[in-house]
Design a protein around this motif. Structure first.
Motif, PDB file in Angstrom:
ATOM      1  N   ALA A 316      13.948  -5.556 -32.529  1.00  0.00           N
ATOM      2  CA  ALA A 316      15.179  -5.598 -33.324  1.00  0.00           C
ATOM      3  C   ALA A 316      15.314  -4.358 -34.199  1.00  0.00           C
ATOM      4  N   ALA A 317      14.175  -3.864 -34.689  1.00  0.00           N
ATOM      5  CA  ALA A 317      14.211  -2.669 -35.539  1.00  0.00           C
ATOM      6  C   ALA A 317      14.409  -1.399 -34.728  1.00  0.00           C
ATOM      7  N   ARG A 318      13.949  -1.406 -33.466  1.00  0.00           N
ATOM      8  CA  ARG A 318      14.079  -0.225 -32.594  1.00  0.00           C
ATOM      9  C   ARG A 318      14.676  -0.668 -31.257  1.00  0.00           C
ATOM     10  N   PRO A 319      15.983  -0.910 -31.218  1.00  0.00           N
ATOM     11  CA  PRO A 319      16.603  -1.487 -30.011  1.00  0.00           C
ATOM     12  C   PRO A 319      16.394  -0.659 -28.746  1.00  0.00           C
ATOM     13  N   ALA A 320      16.251   0.642 -28.878  1.00  0.00           N
ATOM     14  CA  ALA A 320      16.103   1.479 -27.686  1.00  0.00           C
ATOM     15  C   ALA A 320      14.681   1.500 -27.152  1.00  0.00           C
ATOM     16  N   ALA A 321      13.738   0.991 -27.926  1.00  0.00           N
ATOM     17  CA  ALA A 321      12.335   1.076 -27.526  1.00  0.00           C
ATOM     18  C   ALA A 321      12.005   0.061 -26.439  1.00  0.00           C
ATOM     19  N   ALA A 322      11.203   0.493 -25.477  1.00  0.00           N
ATOM     20  CA  ALA A 322      10.641  -0.403 -24.468  1.00  0.00           C
ATOM     21  C   ALA A 322       9.200  -0.672 -24.887  1.00  0.00           C
ATOM     22  N   LEU A 323       8.882  -1.931 -25.185  1.00  0.00           N
ATOM     23  CA  LEU A 323       7.607  -2.269 -25.791  1.00  0.00           C
ATOM     24  C   LEU A 323       6.645  -2.891 -24.784  1.00  0.00           C
ATOM     25  N   ALA A 324       5.374  -2.778 -25.110  1.00  0.00           N
ATOM     26  CA  ALA A 324       4.315  -3.402 -24.319  1.00  0.00           C
ATOM     27  C   ALA A 324       3.416  -4.201 -25.245  1.00  0.00           C
ATOM     28  N   LEU A 325       2.877  -5.292 -24.727  1.00  0.00           N
ATOM     29  CA  LEU A 325       1.893  -6.088 -25.442  1.00  0.00           C
ATOM     30  C   LEU A 325       0.554  -5.912 -24.746  1.00  0.00           C
TER      31      LEU A 325
END
Length: 376
Positions: A316-325
């Motif tokens: 939500a804070a970085r909408p353009a980011a693609a995240l990994a867990l």
């Protein structure tokens, strides 16, 4: 005293609900919508066996889930093979199936056909809203807010653009997952659930070497906090409280204070003092205790859902980011095994989350990072 607020924190695969009043937590629930506790649900059941020793009958529910109907709740006189619509009054817990009742079941429900769910009971937010009709309901998720508005009316439900739980509420929920609770004066209350009973132990800590007044103050604080923790954690069945030091008479003199502390909890009854000087209580079982929902120690699923919650806030804070867990394989397996959790994340973010197995990380050491360039 201010009116309470009902706070509903929604994250992928999980819903946490708090009743908050005057800066203190009054009620707490952790729900996994894909794994509902079932309390209040109405099922069409089939009687499978009478058990005279238990004064009731076993019934079969949808999915071949077994439950128990006491004779006093409508089981008297029913025979094997009978179909009955029944309401769940106690969730499955402690290795035992749900308990059911014919009381309060509408007369017009079906009474033939295969066992199946007929009607869902209210979830925690709706139960609290019914119990506190003047309390506003505050949600941080558009879909959840829409669901609650449909049930409670638009004016009562507020949608926040930020998390519904602030740092104080989060700290209280973290404390409910821990085995020890700090007490004023430097003491602590230790919570030890077992299959047979729950043991609560008071440790005076920093007050141990001080005057007797400080010692008594820790015990007095422990009485109020024990009653509160029992209620918030949904502890039930036999409960024993071991105060720090003191004679049997001094402990018996504290029983009225414990009864006053237990007064707001209609499910909790103070029995008295055991021969060993332990304060004995018993609480009616209804909802699963939090240590069964969260695990003790915390389960891989609990760690995984907490990681998804952090990742959702990062997305939500970085909408353009693609995240990994990046997490232990057991954590990732638990997330994949919970229907809807990863789908919930993908529905609320611009990109689905990538899962990276790392057996060197213990559960709880999960890392949220940007997806590697090659990740799909």
């Amino acid at each position: 005293m201010a009116e309470p607020r009902i706070l509903v924190s929604t994250s992928p695969g999980e819903r946490r609900v708090a009743l908050w009043r005057d800066g203190a937590l009054q009620a707490a629930f952790v729900e996994r919508p894909a794994l509902p506790d079932g309390v209040g649900d109405i099922h069409l059941t089939r009687v499978t066996a009478r058990v005279p020793a238990l004064s009731g009958v076993f019934v079969m529910m949808e999915g071949e889930v077994g439950g128990f109907l006491p004779d006093a709740q409508g089981g008297e006189g029913v025979t094997e093979g009978t179909s009955l619509p029944l309401r769940v009054t106690r969730a499955a817990q402690g290795g035992k199936g749900p308990r059911l009742s014919a009381t309060g079941v509408p007369k017009d429900l079906p009474r033939d056909g295969p066992p199946r769910l007929l009607r869902r009971g209210p979830d925690a937010a709706l139960r609290l809203a019914a119990a506190h009709p003047a309390a506003p309901v505050i949600s941080d998720h558009p879909g959840e807010a829409a669901r609650l508005r449909a049930a409670l009316g638009t004016p009562r439900v507020q949608l926040l653009p930020r998390p519904a739980f602030d740092e104080a509420v989060e700290a209280e929920f973290d404390l409910l997952a821990a085995a020890e609770v700090p007490l004023p004066g430097g003491g602590r209350l230790l919570v030890h659930p077992t299959p047979a009973l729950t043991a609560l132990d008071v440790d005076t800590g920093a007050a141990a070497g001080r005057d007797s007044g400080a010692h008594r103050a820790v015990n007095a604080a422990a009485l109020a906090e024990a009653a509160r923790q029992i209620r918030l954690r949904h502890l039930a069945g036999p409960i024993l409280l071991d105060l720090a030091g003191g004679s049997a008479k001094s402990r018996a003199d504290l029983l009225p204070a414990l009864r006053r502390a237990a007064g707001p909890d209609s499910l909790l009854r103070v029995v008295g003092l055991t021969g060993l000087g332990l304060m004995e209580m018993v609480r009616t079982r209804v909802y699963p205790p939090l240590h069964e929902v969260l695990g003790q120690p915390l389960s891989p699923l609990t760690h995984g859902l907490a990681a998804l919650r952090r990742a959702a806030r990062e997305a939500a804070a970085r909408p353009a980011a693609a995240l990994a867990l990046r997490a232990h394989p057991k954590v990732l397996a638990a997330l994949r095994g919970l229907p809807g959790a990863l789908e919930d994340f993908a529905a609320g973010a611009a990109h689905p989350i990538s899962l990276i197995s790392d057996p060197t990380l213990a559960p709880g050491e999960d890392v949220i990072e940007d997806q590697p360039a090659h990740a799909g």
